[in-house]
Scaffold this active site. Structure first.
Site, PDB file in Angstrom:
ATOM      1  N   CYS A  49       4.121 -10.502 -10.847  1.00 43.71           N
ATOM      2  CA  CYS A  49       4.511  -9.546 -11.874  1.00 43.71           C
ATOM      3  C   CYS A  49       3.624  -9.516 -13.147  1.00 43.71           C
ATOM      4  O   CYS A  49       2.562 -10.338 -13.107  1.00 43.71           O
ATOM      5  CB  CYS A  49       5.897 -10.201 -12.263  1.00 43.71           C
ATOM      6  SG  CYS A  49       7.012 -10.584 -11.042  1.00 43.71           S
ATOM      7  N   ARG A  97       0.648  -4.380 -10.920  1.00 43.81           N
ATOM      8  CA  ARG A  97       1.059  -5.714 -10.176  1.00 43.81           C
ATOM      9  C   ARG A  97       2.552  -5.987  -9.762  1.00 43.81           C
ATOM     10  O   ARG A  97       2.782  -6.870  -9.279  1.00 43.81           O
ATOM     11  CB  ARG A  97       0.743  -6.947 -11.762  1.00 43.81           C
ATOM     12  CG  ARG A  97      -0.707  -7.331 -11.897  1.00 43.81           C
ATOM     13  CD  ARG A  97      -0.656  -8.390 -13.029  1.00 43.81           C
ATOM     14  NE  ARG A  97      -2.022  -8.824 -12.522  1.00 43.81           N
ATOM     15  CZ  ARG A  97      -2.102 -10.072 -12.089  1.00 43.81           C
ATOM     16  NH1 ARG A  97      -1.235 -10.661 -11.730  1.00 43.81           N
ATOM     17  NH2 ARG A  97      -3.393 -10.677 -12.038  1.00 43.81           N
ATOM     18  N   TRP A 102       8.140  -7.580 -10.034  1.00 45.73           N
ATOM     19  CA  TRP A 102       8.138  -7.566  -8.356  1.00 45.73           C
ATOM     20  C   TRP A 102       9.199  -8.569  -7.850  1.00 45.73           C
ATOM     21  O   TRP A 102       8.837  -9.608  -7.946  1.00 45.73           O
ATOM     22  CB  TRP A 102       6.847  -7.478  -8.079  1.00 45.73           C
ATOM     23  CG  TRP A 102       6.489  -7.246  -6.769  1.00 45.73           C
ATOM     24  CD1 TRP A 102       6.286  -5.848  -6.220  1.00 45.73           C
ATOM     25  CD2 TRP A 102       6.257  -7.838  -5.463  1.00 45.73           C
ATOM     26  NE1 TRP A 102       6.116  -5.719  -4.904  1.00 45.73           N
ATOM     27  CE2 TRP A 102       6.036  -7.249  -4.255  1.00 45.73           C
ATOM     28  CE3 TRP A 102       6.618  -9.296  -5.130  1.00 45.73           C
ATOM     29  CZ2 TRP A 102       5.816  -7.486  -2.916  1.00 45.73           C
ATOM     30  CZ3 TRP A 102       6.706  -9.713  -3.811  1.00 45.73           C
ATOM     31  CH2 TRP A 102       6.197  -8.897  -2.736  1.00 45.73           C
ATOM     32  N   ASN A 157       6.379 -15.278 -14.575  1.00 48.34           N
ATOM     33  CA  ASN A 157       5.753 -15.029 -13.551  1.00 48.34           C
ATOM     34  C   ASN A 157       5.693 -16.386 -12.462  1.00 48.34           C
ATOM     35  O   ASN A 157       5.427 -17.283 -12.965  1.00 48.34           O
ATOM     36  CB  ASN A 157       4.362 -14.606 -13.647  1.00 48.34           C
ATOM     37  CG  ASN A 157       4.238 -13.103 -14.156  1.00 48.34           C
ATOM     38  OD1 ASN A 157       5.242 -12.574 -14.227  1.00 48.34           O
ATOM     39  ND2 ASN A 157       2.912 -12.800 -14.115  1.00 48.34           N
ATOM     40  N   GLY A 158       5.892 -16.161 -11.282  1.00 46.93           N
ATOM     41  CA  GLY A 158       6.063 -17.359 -10.118  1.00 46.93           C
ATOM     42  C   GLY A 158       7.345 -17.571  -9.784  1.00 46.93           C
ATOM     43  O   GLY A 158       8.136 -16.588  -9.789  1.00 46.93           O
ATOM     44  N   GLU A 166     -10.237  -3.082   9.178  1.00 47.87           N
ATOM     45  CA  GLU A 166     -10.143  -3.021   7.541  1.00 47.87           C
ATOM     46  C   GLU A 166      -9.566  -1.443   7.408  1.00 47.87           C
ATOM     47  O   GLU A 166      -8.718  -1.370   6.815  1.00 47.87           O
ATOM     48  CB  GLU A 166     -11.427  -3.184   6.919  1.00 47.87           C
ATOM     49  CG  GLU A 166     -11.298  -2.896   5.397  1.00 47.87           C
ATOM     50  CD  GLU A 166     -10.390  -3.566   4.713  1.00 47.87           C
ATOM     51  OE1 GLU A 166      -9.805  -4.330   5.175  1.00 47.87           O
ATOM     52  OE2 GLU A 166     -10.234  -3.097   3.505  1.00 47.87           O
ATOM     53  N   LYS A 177      -6.049  -0.150   5.718  1.00 47.14           N
ATOM     54  CA  LYS A 177      -6.140   0.714   4.665  1.00 47.14           C
ATOM     55  C   LYS A 177      -5.015   1.862   4.984  1.00 47.14           C
ATOM     56  O   LYS A 177      -4.221   2.292   4.121  1.00 47.14           O
ATOM     57  CB  LYS A 177      -7.373   1.397   4.525  1.00 47.14           C
ATOM     58  CG  LYS A 177      -8.569   0.703   3.795  1.00 47.14           C
ATOM     59  CD  LYS A 177      -8.384   0.237   2.252  1.00 47.14           C
ATOM     60  CE  LYS A 177      -7.649  -0.964   2.272  1.00 47.14           C
ATOM     61  NZ  LYS A 177      -8.319  -2.306   1.777  1.00 47.14           N
ATOM     62  N   GLU A 231      -1.173   0.586   4.856  1.00 46.62           N
ATOM     63  CA  GLU A 231      -0.802   0.179   3.380  1.00 46.62           C
ATOM     64  C   GLU A 231      -0.731   1.352   2.658  1.00 46.62           C
ATOM     65  O   GLU A 231       0.209   1.191   1.694  1.00 46.62           O
ATOM     66  CB  GLU A 231      -1.805  -1.140   2.734  1.00 46.62           C
ATOM     67  CG  GLU A 231      -2.912  -0.581   2.594  1.00 46.62           C
ATOM     68  CD  GLU A 231      -3.794  -1.702   1.674  1.00 46.62           C
ATOM     69  OE1 GLU A 231      -5.026  -1.688   1.930  1.00 46.62           O
ATOM     70  OE2 GLU A 231      -3.206  -2.482   1.017  1.00 46.62           O
ATOM     71  N   HIS A 257      -6.503  -3.972  28.235  1.00 46.58           N
ATOM     72  CA  HIS A 257      -5.838  -5.350  28.461  1.00 46.58           C
ATOM     73  C   HIS A 257      -4.226  -5.013  27.920  1.00 46.58           C
ATOM     74  O   HIS A 257      -3.863  -6.130  27.566  1.00 46.58           O
ATOM     75  CB  HIS A 257      -6.510  -6.494  27.799  1.00 46.58           C
ATOM     76  CG  HIS A 257      -7.742  -6.730  28.527  1.00 46.58           C
ATOM     77  ND1 HIS A 257      -7.714  -7.197  29.773  1.00 46.58           N
ATOM     78  CD2 HIS A 257      -9.022  -6.458  28.234  1.00 46.58           C
ATOM     79  CE1 HIS A 257      -9.064  -7.257  30.095  1.00 46.58           C
ATOM     80  NE2 HIS A 257      -9.851  -6.691  28.929  1.00 46.58           N
ATOM     81  N   LYS A 269      -0.803  -5.949  -6.263  1.00 43.55           N
ATOM     82  CA  LYS A 269      -2.192  -6.245  -6.350  1.00 43.55           C
ATOM     83  C   LYS A 269      -2.664  -7.653  -6.096  1.00 43.55           C
ATOM     84  O   LYS A 269      -3.443  -7.851  -5.354  1.00 43.55           O
ATOM     85  CB  LYS A 269      -2.792  -5.664  -7.525  1.00 43.55           C
ATOM     86  CG  LYS A 269      -4.367  -6.115  -7.816  1.00 43.55           C
ATOM     87  CD  LYS A 269      -4.913  -5.016  -6.644  1.00 43.55           C
ATOM     88  CE  LYS A 269      -6.574  -5.039  -6.462  1.00 43.55           C
ATOM     89  NZ  LYS A 269      -7.034  -4.491  -5.492  1.00 43.55           N
TER      90      LYS A 269
HETATM   91  C1  F6R Z   1      -5.617  -4.640   1.007  1.00 44.50           C
HETATM   92  C2  F6R Z   1      -5.699  -5.749   0.011  1.00 44.50           C
HETATM   93  C3  F6R Z   1      -4.980  -7.314   0.262  1.00 44.50           C
HETATM   94  C4  F6R Z   1      -5.844  -7.942  -0.433  1.00 44.50           C
HETATM   95  C5  F6R Z   1      -5.326  -9.479  -0.309  1.00 44.50           C
HETATM   96  C6  F6R Z   1      -6.175 -10.803  -0.815  1.00 44.50           C
HETATM   97  O1  F6R Z   1      -6.180  -3.476   0.347  1.00 44.50           O
HETATM   98  O2  F6R Z   1      -5.770  -5.523  -1.103  1.00 44.50           O
HETATM   99  O3  F6R Z   1      -4.943  -7.435   1.912  1.00 44.50           O
HETATM  100  O4  F6R Z   1      -7.105  -8.208  -0.051  1.00 44.50           O
HETATM  101  O5  F6R Z   1      -3.849  -9.694  -0.438  1.00 44.50           O
HETATM  102  O6  F6R Z   1      -6.342 -10.591  -2.144  1.00 44.50           O
HETATM  103  P1  F6R Z   1      -7.210 -11.257  -2.921  1.00 44.50           P
HETATM  104  O7  F6R Z   1      -8.688 -10.830  -2.530  1.00 44.50           O
HETATM  105  O8  F6R Z   1      -7.107 -11.132  -4.444  1.00 44.50           O
HETATM  106  O9  F6R Z   1      -7.122 -12.859  -2.673  1.00 44.50           O
END
Ligand code: F6R
Length: 609
Positions: A2, A27, A74, A100-101, A484, A488, A491, A507, A604
């Site tokens: 948050c 966030r 959040w 937060n937390g 990757e 993308k 998400e 398989h 994020k």
């Molecule tokens: C995907 C994404 C997440 C982060 C993951 C790690 O697009 O952004 O999978 O890569 O949450 O986050 P960090 O790099 O901040 O530890």
């Protein structure tokens, strides 16, 4: 997860707080609230929904106080709702808290407080905090700071909190444990924030709080205290990020801006680390040949996209340095009793530097005797402060939830570190290393080239925005980037997708291939080209629609979409092939009318387990 903002100064605090919340909204975004001190009374408004709803609510209620705290939430404990939003007040409305937390022992504390006559109005863990402070204030001490400290001593879990009280109405108390919090300072004004981005518009000078450090903030001064409330001195640090880099600069979304920033962010990551005709320049680490040759393993750990960067780095280190590398997901690593000792180097990759699982994994590796190296983007974040060594990616702020430029910068930096180790170890000949360095130095222009040639990606997105499933396939590095690409797509478009090693399809997963299923294949590996092509033909014969992304020459008449990208060293190929994959997801999400920067259910930085 948050966002927290606080302000003490002379201005109408609500304007600054709401502005800060808007910048932090990436966030946490299911509810928001604000509390200001209005003539020695706490005024609090909060609402479910985005910060925009809170801005509208503030217009109806006009908060004028010059001191206040605010929050975007959040949900972790309790659904998104007005009651569960922060700030939370104690029963007597003398204390207001944003948090937060996660408070792990909140149930015990709640029942203790209930036995002492306190009532709770939300399902959150946070609501115990103002009530616990009120309890201590009443029972133990008539000092605001001391009451906050006594309450914090009872909390188990993670917290960054900011507290207002009518008992000392000119102050905010801030404290953190395992959750980030910074104090920004400009002339006669102080800001509190869980992320420098929220207040970068107002100041570039920050104090970074460490665990159990308290800040007592009033208009004229900030006092810092340690866990036992002994006064401490803290150094102010300047953050060099330009505020405009955190704005959209004319792009529709942060994600698109960040994708297009990659030629620049890659150059920033390289910086002066690769001088021509000289050894690599990595002042941040001082690993000797003796130490590097004593290593029996490198562990690379991260989550999500950061872990995907680790998979590519494994190939780099194994190829150039001849050291075995194990890559792990932080949330698995931390609970599986990994074999680590002083002959292990553990590398932690994190854009935010605040990911809870990665922090815990780092602490574990350290406790078992490994040296720890952080690859991070956010300056002074928790991981950088926990690790023995840190090298920053310098990709600039990444705001969109989906990671793009952080990934390519992580790959560049890891490639440079692998070169550096290889130079120290003399494990790869100079000519090969020089060619590899030149490939790194020329990659930024190749990224620009891809970014200028996106018609086919838009066409693919228009034609396929309604699909329900997709597969990304490739071999070796092309497989790693498939993972990757698939992440993308999931998400930000909410389309189910799988990243698969092309040779593994038969398989099991090939059972899912039927008429019209999209298969995106990356083929940049000359040696394995024929093998991947034969896997592609296996899915074509079962009705799959193919998009091939390649830098090789082969007949492609029976493919539905085809994109040529520039050639580079095989180990660096994901840096180029990920760009079209990022853009495919972006344009499909746009076709579907989705909020690309803030996909549902995601935040994020994941600062809770
Ligand atoms: C995907 C994404 C997440 C982060 C993951 C790690 O697009 O952004 O999978 O890569 O949450 O986050 P960090 O790099 O901040 O530890």
């Amino acid at each position: 997860m948050c966002g927290i903002v606080g302000y003490v100064g002379n201005r109408k605090s609500s304007e600054i707080l709401l502005n800060g919340l808007s910048r932090l909204e990436y966030r946490g975004y299911d509810s928001a609230g604000i509390a200001t001190m209005e003539r020695n009374k706490i005024a609090c408004i909060k609402t479910k929904g985005k910060v925009k709803s809170l801005i509208d609510l503030e217009k109806e209620n006009s908060l004028n106080g010059a001191i206040g705290i605010a929050h975007t939430r959040w949900a972790t404990h309790g659904k998104p709702s007005t009651e569960n939003s922060h700030p939370h007040l104690d029963n007597s409305k003398k204390f207001a808290v944003v948090h937060n937390g996660i408070i792990e022992n909140y149930k015990e504390l709640k029942s203790f407080l209930q036995k002492n006559g306190y009532t709770f109005y939300s399902q959150t863990d946070t609501e115990i905090i103002p009530n616990l402070i009120a309890y201590y204030y009443k029972k133990m001490t008539p000092r605001f700071l001391e009451a906050v400290q006594l309450a914090c001593n009872d909390l188990i879990g993670s917290f960054a909190i900011a507290v207002l009280s009518t008992y000392e109405p000119n102050k905010i108390i801030a404290v953190r444990k395992d959750s980030p919090l910074v104090i920004g300072k400009s002339n006669f004004e102080t800001y509190i924030c869980s992320d420098v981005l929220g207040i970068l518009a107002y100041t570039k000078d920050f104090y970074i709080l460490n665990d159990y450090e308290y800040a007592e903030i009033s208009k004229d001064e900030i006092k810092f205290f340690n866990k036992t409330l002994q006064p401490i001195e803290k150094e102010i640090k300047s953050i060099e990020w330009d505020f405009s880099t955190a704005e959209k600069n004319g792009y529709d979304d942060f994600m698109l801006k960040e994708i297009y920033e990659q030629p620049i962010s890659i150059r920033e990551t390289i910086g002066s680390k690769l001088p021509i005709d000289a050894p690599s320049n990595l002042d941040e680490i001082t690993f000797t040949r003796k130490y590097l040759s004593s290593l029996n393993k490198i562990f690379i750990i991260g989550c999500g996209t950061a872990m995907h960067a680790g998979l590519v780095a494994k190939a780099m280190f194994e190829n150039l340095c001849n050291i075995p590398v194990e890559v792990d997901i932080a949330s698995e690593f931390r609970y599986r009793n990994p074999i680590i000792n002083e002959k292990t180097l553990a590398i932690f990759i994190s854009q935010s530097g605040e990911t809870a699982d990665t922090i815990a994994a780092l602490k574990l590796a350290k406790s078992k005797g490994a040296k720890t190296l952080a690859i991070c983007n956010v300056i002074e974040s928790t991981i950088t402060r926990e690790a023995d060594y840190t090298i920053y990616t310098h990709a600039g702020p990444e705001i969109a939830v989906a990671s793009t430029k952080a990934y390519t910068s992580q790959l560049i930096l890891l490639a440079i570190i692998a070169i550096h180790f290889a130079e120290v170890l003399k494990s790869t000949d100079t000519e090969t290393l020089n060619t590899f360095k030149n490939d790194i130095l020329s990659i930024s222009n190749k990224v620009s080239e891809i970014l200028e040639n996106i018609d086919i990606l838009k066409e693919f997105a228009q034609d396929n925005c309604n699909i329900e499933h997709a597969f990304f396939i490739g071999r070796r590095m092309d497989y790693l980037v498939s993972l990757e690409g698939s992440l993308k797509l999931k998400e930000i478009t909410y389309i189910h997708s799988e990243g698969y090693a092309a040779g593994e399809l038969k398989h099991g997963p090939i059972a899912l291939i039927e008429n019209g299923i999209n298969v995106i294949t990356i083929i940049t590996d000359q040696e394995l080209m024929d093998k991947t092509l034969s896997n592609v033909h296996e899915v074509i014969s079962r009705g799959a629609r193919i998009f091939a992304i390649t830098n090789l020459n082969f007949p492609h008449n029976d493919f539905d979409y085809f994109l040529n990208i520039p050639k580079t060293n095989e180990l660096l190929s994901p840096i180029l092939s990920v760009i079209p994959l990022q853009l495919i997801s972006y344009y499909i999400a746009k076709e579907k009318g989705l909020d690309v920067d803030k996909p549902r259910n995601l935040a994020k930085s994941v600062t809770v387990e």
